[in-house]
Every structure is written in structure tokens, then in C-alpha cells.
Design a protein around this motif. Structure first.
Motif, PDB file in Angstrom:
ATOM      1  N   GLN A  63      48.443  29.240   7.368  1.00 56.56           N
ATOM      2  CA  GLN A  63      49.457  30.484   7.339  1.00 56.56           C
ATOM      3  C   GLN A  63      50.181  30.127   6.169  1.00 56.56           C
ATOM      4  N   SER A  86      49.353  35.379  -0.964  1.00 55.32           N
ATOM      5  CA  SER A  86      49.906  36.686  -0.946  1.00 55.32           C
ATOM      6  C   SER A  86      50.503  37.380  -2.256  1.00 55.32           C
ATOM      7  N   ILE A  99      54.892  36.681  10.515  1.00 53.28           N
ATOM      8  CA  ILE A  99      55.595  36.659   9.237  1.00 53.28           C
ATOM      9  C   ILE A  99      55.240  37.736   8.358  1.00 53.28           C
ATOM     10  N   VAL A 125      58.288  28.554   2.011  1.00 53.53           N
ATOM     11  CA  VAL A 125      57.188  29.437   2.964  1.00 53.53           C
ATOM     12  C   VAL A 125      56.762  28.363   4.046  1.00 53.53           C
ATOM     13  N   VAL A 147      50.283  32.794   3.084  1.00 56.37           N
ATOM     14  CA  VAL A 147      51.509  33.547   2.507  1.00 56.37           C
ATOM     15  C   VAL A 147      51.519  33.042   1.105  1.00 56.37           C
ATOM     16  N   SER A 185      49.453  37.515  12.747  1.00 53.98           N
ATOM     17  CA  SER A 185      50.240  37.649  11.455  1.00 53.98           C
ATOM     18  C   SER A 185      51.379  38.279  11.324  1.00 53.98           C
ATOM     19  N   ILE A 199      54.646  40.432   5.429  1.00 53.82           N
ATOM     20  CA  ILE A 199      54.754  40.419   3.837  1.00 53.82           C
ATOM     21  C   ILE A 199      54.650  42.178   3.609  1.00 53.82           C
TER      22      ILE A 199
END
Length: 742
Positions: free
Chosen positions: A540, A547, A6, A384, A544, A3, A8
Motif C-alpha cells: 500500500q 500515485s 486511503i 504515507v 500510494v 483501497s 487519492i
């Protein structure tokens, strides 16, 4: 893919502590500082509270001291390294101009709402800890009710938004009455709204396979909508016309009642006269005189009746025109307000008419926000997807490059012995070529000196024997010298270094070969096209997309594109209610005025009949027999007329009562409508709702409070997957090396 590839970044700005207005400068001498409270609650999978902490925000226009209260088990400065003083429930700190945050962890697990989640699999209740990875028919029952142990007005003034996200790959046939359903990538997002003073109960049903679910969220904020009071000037004018019309209608009804009473009196006298006429022709003169008087009264009564009904019918057109003007004005005002608001969010506008307004408003309700939400979601997912694919591709390229290089290195080093022999032979040849005559003589002398036969020989004899040995066996001596040199540390290290260099060069050459490079490209492409990598990329992307940051970006875009959806929906619903109510009144008024016009036509015919009767009575003296026959017929007609007039009088009495009630009900309609508008505005804008501190009632200067509550996720148990590796046929280094070039 891990993770961390990427990132966040979750900041205080991203979790709702943004958009607040600057608080006034905090001056010395006040008890508490103006602040905002953001309460974060962690719930377990059944809705029970695990822990509660509060992030307090202060906006200072100048440096000053902050005073706050709260029963915290621990506190943490989120803005700087300044020490915060805590004396039991009193908090104080010196802060600089700007925003200052600190976090307080509460010992108490009490919140204003009781949240309960129950799970049933195939009709049997199951613990959420055992639910992960299960399959079957799942039902989730949830409720949000008031926790009466918590003081304050939170239950009465806060609204709650509950959100559940289900993976459509693992959950099919999803059903939930009362939920707003949205597609978020491969997920279904179910949203429930709880208004203040109300409980929330819901059920979710789905057929699940290897079930797992993200944590549910419950967000609570005060109900406060920004609504402007509408301009009711035109409505007031139309209501005034309606009130005037009601007055005229009531006056006309009273006149009609008076006229029907006179008509009843006249018809009674007519009945009496016809009875007298029928008693005998002998009293013809007296009878005709009385009959003439009755006929005159009848004519007068019917004239009065016709006059009253004509007056009332004259108001019908004004009432109809007034009602039509009011309806058209309402539709015109709605069109002026709705067109720019709908065009702003990308919805085609259809002008409202009396015939289509209900269908058009219903269609608009279904379109609001849909276009903007779909576009924002697609753009976010495209961005994304590009980022995730790039990161995964880089990792796959690196892993394949390392794996191929490791394989080539192993293959090359498998032939190290052959390379070492070849290098040793080359070094040996170099040594042989560099051996001098002196080195040969020295080696021969050592051989002679070691021979027992020359133990008693002189030095000259040994040297002569050595010279002869050089001449007889030079190659053997060179071989001996070279072999001795090869075992020396210096030459041994040189051979080892040369071997390593040759092996590394061979690895590099092999890696740069066209065949190996093509193999690497093919393997990278195969890896990227594999179900595992594609599934990883998809997972993934969805992670994302779900999120907080991406969802906030989508929400911001939708809010910017559509404005305030809730305001538009409220406006449309209110407009529909208003138009429906007036449409009902409009139809009733049309029916009423139609009935008045019909009654007026009947009265005209009655008046004409009375005139004809009067003329016939004047000709009564023309013949007694005709009079006797006519008198009998008139007697019967007069009786029917009296009955009809009696019913007419009763009807006009009821009409007068109804119009009087209408007059009384509409007398203060303008003020009552204004009171209802003000009441509705106060209710939806939260005007009377007091903002109270959740942490301590000593905090009397709280500007806003909001709750962010989240449950733990239900996760699937990981299963070990056994992989079967195929064994390759063992080949020599040179055979495998040759295969690379075939």
C-alpha cells in the motif's frame, strides 16, 4: 486492506490542467475561443492506441459564448450542468466568468507518434497478455517515431518523456542505455527524453521473477525554455581586443616578411662577395671593397630583421595578457552566476579556475537535484507510511476483536442448557415460595374432582377431602402447581429472556477479563508483525508513493528547492563548451608568442654576428693569408645563411598568410557570435514554434497543447493459496471457560 481506506483524489488540477494564465475576455464576432487542449491517450501493452479524449480548458474574464471545433463522437460538460450544443464539428456553449472545462471523445485513434513496445523472454518474443507472472531474462524494445498521417508540427516541436517503473523485488540486474534511473521506494524508475524532430529507440533488460509492471507513460509537451539573453558587453570588449591583436599580428608578420626578403637579398650578395673574395688574393682591394659593401648590406638586413621581430615580439606580451584577462573574466563571470544558483539547491560551490573548471562542472552536473529529490521522497514516504499503518492497524484490531468475541460467544452459548436449567430451577423456587393456601386448596379440589371415587360425593365432601389432601401432601401439590406454571407461555418467555440476559452478561464478563484482553492484544500484535500484513502495508505504501498525487507533491518540492534544473544544466554545459573552446585558443596563442620570442632572440644573435663580420672585414687588410682562409670559411657560411634565410622567407610568407586569414576570420567575429547566440536562444525557447490545435485546424486561438499517453499494466495472475486449519480438541463449554482463567 481495500483501497478505499486511503483515498487519492484525482482532479483536473492534478493531471496538468493547472498553472495556465487567464485568457482574454471572449467577445462576440470571433470565430474560436482561446483555449488549452489536454489530450489523453490510452495505449495497450504494445503501444497501440485504444482510445483518445480531449479536455478543453477556457479561461473567461467575463460571461460569454464559447465557440470551438472538433470531430467528437460525444462530449461532456465537466464544469456545470449547462448543455453544450454540437452541430457536426462545431461546438458552442454559454459560459460564466472563470474556468470552463469540457471533454470530447474522438473516434479517430491517430496521434502524432507511432509508439511500439515488443517483449522478449529468454530471447523469444512473447505477448504481453502472457507475460504476467513469468520468470526469466526479459528484454523490452521500444520506439517512438513520427506518424506521417497526422498533420501539424507536433513531431517537429514537441518533446516526449517516457517513464517505465519496475519493481526491484521482481526485477533484478536492470539495464537500459540512455535512461535516467531513479529509485522510487522499492521501484526503479527509467526515464527517456525524445527531443523534437528525433526518433526515440530504447531497450530495457532485466532478470524477472513472477513478472508484473505498472503501465508506462509517454508525456508530450512543446519544447520551450525560458532563457534570457546573456550580457556580452565584456565579451565584446575582449573580442575587440582580440581583433586589434590580430591586426597588429598581421602587420608585424608582413613586416617580418619584408625583412626576410631583404635578408635574403643581403645574404645573396654576401654569398657573391665571398665567392669573389675566394677567387684570388690578387683582387684583394676590389674584393675587400665589394665585401665591405656586402657586409654593410648584411648588417642593414639583419638590423631590419631584428627590428621586425622585435616589433612582433613586443606584441606577444599584450596578446598573452589580453588572452589571460579574457579567460579570467570568463571564469569570474561564471563564478558570479553559478554560486547563488548552486547554493539555492544545496550544492557546495567551488570557484572555477583554469586548472579545475572542467572537473568542477562535471561534478556539479552529477549533483543537481539529487539532494532535493532524496529529501522530498523520504518525507513523503514517512507521511504515507504513518497513514497506511494507522488504517491497517484499525482494521486488524476490529477483525481480531470480532473473531475473539465470536469464539467466546460460541463457547458461552454451548452451555446454554445448563444455564437454562439453573434459571428454570430458580424460577420454580420463586413459584413455590409464592404459592398460597387458596392455590393449594384449589389444586387439591381439582385432584379430588378428577378422582372417580368421588364421582358421587357432594361438594362438601369434595372440599373436606381436598383439605385433607392439602394437609397430607402439601409438597406434591406445590410441585404440581409449579410444573403447570413453568409450561405457561408467560413463564416460558421469562425463562428464555433471563437465559439470554445471563448468557450475554457472561460473554461481556469474559471479553473484559484480563486474560481475554491480553489474548486480543497478543493476536493484534502477531497479525501486525505477520509477513502478510507487513507485505500488505509495504504494498500500500508503494502504491500510494507511485500515485500521481504523491509524485506531483515530490516533483513540486524538488522544483521549489532546485529551481529549473534544466536551465542550470544548459547553463553549465554551455559554460563548459565556451571555456573549453577558449582554453584551446589560449594554449595555441601561448605557443605562438613563445615561437616569436625565440625567433627574435635568434635574429638578435644574427645581427650581432653580422656586426662582427663587418668588423672582421675591416681588419681584412691586416693579412692576405688570413683573408683567404677567412674568405673560404665565409663563403661556406654565406651559403648556409642563404639557405636558412630562404627557409625563413618561406616561413614568414606562410605566417603572413596565416595571420592575414586570422585577421579576416576575426574581423566579423563579434557579429557572428551574436548571431549564434540569438540562433541558440530561438531554438531552445521555441520562439518560432507555432501552437496548433490537435483536434481541428479551425481552432486558430490555441494557447497550449499537451499529450498524456499511458499503457495498460502487465499484471500477475492470482493464485489460490490453500490454508490448512488445525482442529482443536472438542471441549465442553465449562472446560473451555475454565481454560480462559488458567
Amino acid at each position: 486492506m481495500k483501497s478505499q481506506n486511503i483515498k487519492i483524489v484525482a482532479t483536473l488540477a492534478a493531471i496538468g490542467v493547472v498553472g495556465s494564465t487567464a485568457a482574454p475576455v471572449w467577445a462576440a464576432g470571433q470565430e474560436t475561443s482561446p483555449k488549452e487542449e489536454n489530450v489523453y491517450v490510452t495505449l495497450n501493452q504494445e503501444g497501440n492506441v485504444e482510445n483518445v479524449y480531449v479536455v478543453n480548458l477556457f479561461n473567461l474574464e467575463q460571461d460569454g459564448n464559447i465557440q470551438d471545433y472538433g470531430k467528437y463522437s460525444s462530449i461532456k460538460n465537466l464544469s456545470n450542468e449547462q448543455t453544450i450544443k454540437q452541430d457536426q464539428d462545431e461546438i458552442s456553449v454559454d459560459a460564466q466568468k472563470g474556468s470552463f472545462y469540457y471533454q470530447g471523445n474522438l473516434d479517430s485513434r491517430q496521434i502524432p507518434w507511432n509508439i511500439k513496445l515488443t517483449y522478449l523472454l529468454d530471447g523469444k518474443e512473447i505477448s504481453p497478455n502472457e507475460l504476467g507472472g513469468k520468470s526469466g531474462h526479459l528484454k523490452i524494445k521500444g520506439s517512438v517515431t513520427q506518424n506521417k498521417e497526422v498533420k501539424g508540427n507536433f513531431f517537429d516541436s514537441f518533446m516526449i518523456q517516457a517513464i517505465f517503473t519496475l519493481d526491484t523485488v521482481k526485477c533484478r540486474n536492470i539495464k537500459s542505455e540512455g535512461a535516467t534511473v531513479a529509485n522510487v521506494g522499492a521501484n526503479k524508475q527509467l526515464t527517456y527524453m525524445k527531443l523534437p524532430k528525433e526518433d526515440l529507440n530504447f531497450e530495457i533488460e532485466a532478470d524477472v521473477t513472477d513478472f508484473s509492471m505498472e503501465g508506462a507513460s509517454f508525456n508530450a509537451v512543446p519544447l520551450s525554455l525560458k532563457l534570457e539573453k546573456p550580457d556580452t558587453k565584456e565579451l565584446d570588449e575582449q573580442i575587440g581586443k582580440l581583433q586589434d591583436g590580430a591586426k597588429d599580428l598581421d602587420d608585424g608578420a608582413k613586416k617580418l616578411q619584408d625583412g626576410s626578403a631583404a635578408l635574403k637579398d643581403g645574404s645573396g650578395k654576401l654569398q657573391s662577395g665571398t665567392q669573389t673574395l675566394a677567387s684570388g688574393a690578387n683582387e684583394l682591394v676590389n674584393g675587400t671593397t665589394q665585401l665591405q659593401s656586402g657586409a654593410n648590406q648584411l648588417a642593414e638586413g639583419t638590423g631590419t630583421l631584428f627590428g621586425g621581430l622585435s616589433t612582433l615580439a613586443g606584441q606577444s606580451a599584450a596578446l598573452q595578457n589580453g588572452a589571460t584577462q579574457i579567460f579570467d573574466s570568463l571564469l569570474q563571470a561564471a563564478n558570479v552566476q553559478m554560486q547563488p544558483a548552486l547554493e539555492q539547491v544545496g550544492i557546495a560551490f567551488t570557484p572555477l579556475t583554469k586548472e579545475n573548471y572542467s572537473a568542477v562542472l562535471s561534478q556539479i552536473n552529477g549533483q543537481i537535484g539529487g539532494v532535493a529529490l532524496q529529501k522530498a521522497t523520504e518525507e513523503a514516504k514517512k507521511k504515507v507510511t504513518q497513514q497506511v499503518t494507522q488504517v491497517v492497524t484499525q482494521q486488524v484490531e476490529q477483525q481480531v476483536q470480532q473473531a475473539v468475541q465470536q469464539t467466546v460467544t460460541q463457547q458461552v452459548y454451548a452451555g446454554k442448557k445448563q444455564v437454562q436449567q439453573a434459571v428454570t430451577q430458580v424460577v420454580k423456587q420463586e413459584i413455590l415460595q409464592k404459592i398460597t393456601q387458596e392455590q393449594l386448596l384449589a389444586a387439591a379440589y381439582q385432584v379430588v374432582s378428577a378422582d372417580p371415587n368421588f364421582a358421587q360425593a357432594t361438594e362438601e365432601q369434595k372440599k373436606l377431602a381436598a383439605l385433607q389432601l392439602v394437609q397430607q401432601k402439601p409438597d406434591e401439590l406445590k410441585e404440581q402447581i409449579a410444573n403447570m406454571a413453568l409450561v405457561s407461555p408467560e413463564v416460558t418467555q421469562k425463562i428464555e429472556d433471563t437465559v439470554q440476559q445471563k448468557l450475554q452478561e457472561l460473554v461481556a464478563q469474559t471479553m473484559q477479563s484480563e486474560q481475554i484482553q491480553q489474548k486480543i492484544k497478543n493476536e493484534i500484535q502477531n497479525q501486525l508483525n505477520s509477513t502478510q500484513i507487513q507485505g500488505l502495508i509495504a504494498m500500500q505504501i508503494e502504491t500510494v508513493m507511485a500515485s500521481d498525487e504523491v509524485q506531483k507533491q515530490i516533483a513540486d518540492i524538488v522544483a521549489q528547492a532546485t529551481g529549473a534544473d534544466s536551465e542550470i544544466v544548459q547553463k553549465i554545459n554551455g559554460l563548459a563548451t565556451q571555456l573549453n573552446g577558449f582554453h584551446t585558443f589560449y594554449n595555441g596563442l601561448m605557443q605562438y608568442t613563445g615561437g616569436v620570442n625565440a625567433a627574435c632572440e635568434g635574429a638578435a644573435k644574427l645581427k650581432n654576428g653580422a656586426a662582427s663580420l663587418q668588423s672582421g672585414i675591416s681588419r681584412l687588410s691586416g693579412g692576405a693569408q688570413n683573408l683567404q682562409q677567412g674568405a673560404n670559411a665565409l663563403k661556406d657560411g654565406a651559403q648556409q645563411l642563404f639557405s636558412g634565410v630562404t627557409e625563413l622567407q618561406d616561413g614568414t610568407g606562410k605566417m603572413a598568410d596565416g595571420t592575414n586569414e586570422l585577421r579576416e576570420k576575426t574581423a566579423d567575429m563579434d557579429s557572428r557570435i551574436q548571431e549564434e547566440i540569438d540562433k541558440l536562444l530561438d531554438e531552445f525557447t521555441g520562439k518560432d514554434a507555432e501552437i496548433q490545435s490537435f483536434v481541428s485546424d479551425k481552432n486558430t486561438n490555441v494557447e497550449s497543447v499537451q499529450f498524456v499517453m499511458s499503457t495498460e499494466a502487465i499484471e500477475q495472475q492470482e493464485q489460490e493459496v490453500q490454508q490448512v486449519e488445525q482442529q482443536e480438541e472438542k471441549l465442553s463449554f465449562w472446560q473451555r471457560l475454565l481454560q480462559l482463567f488458567r
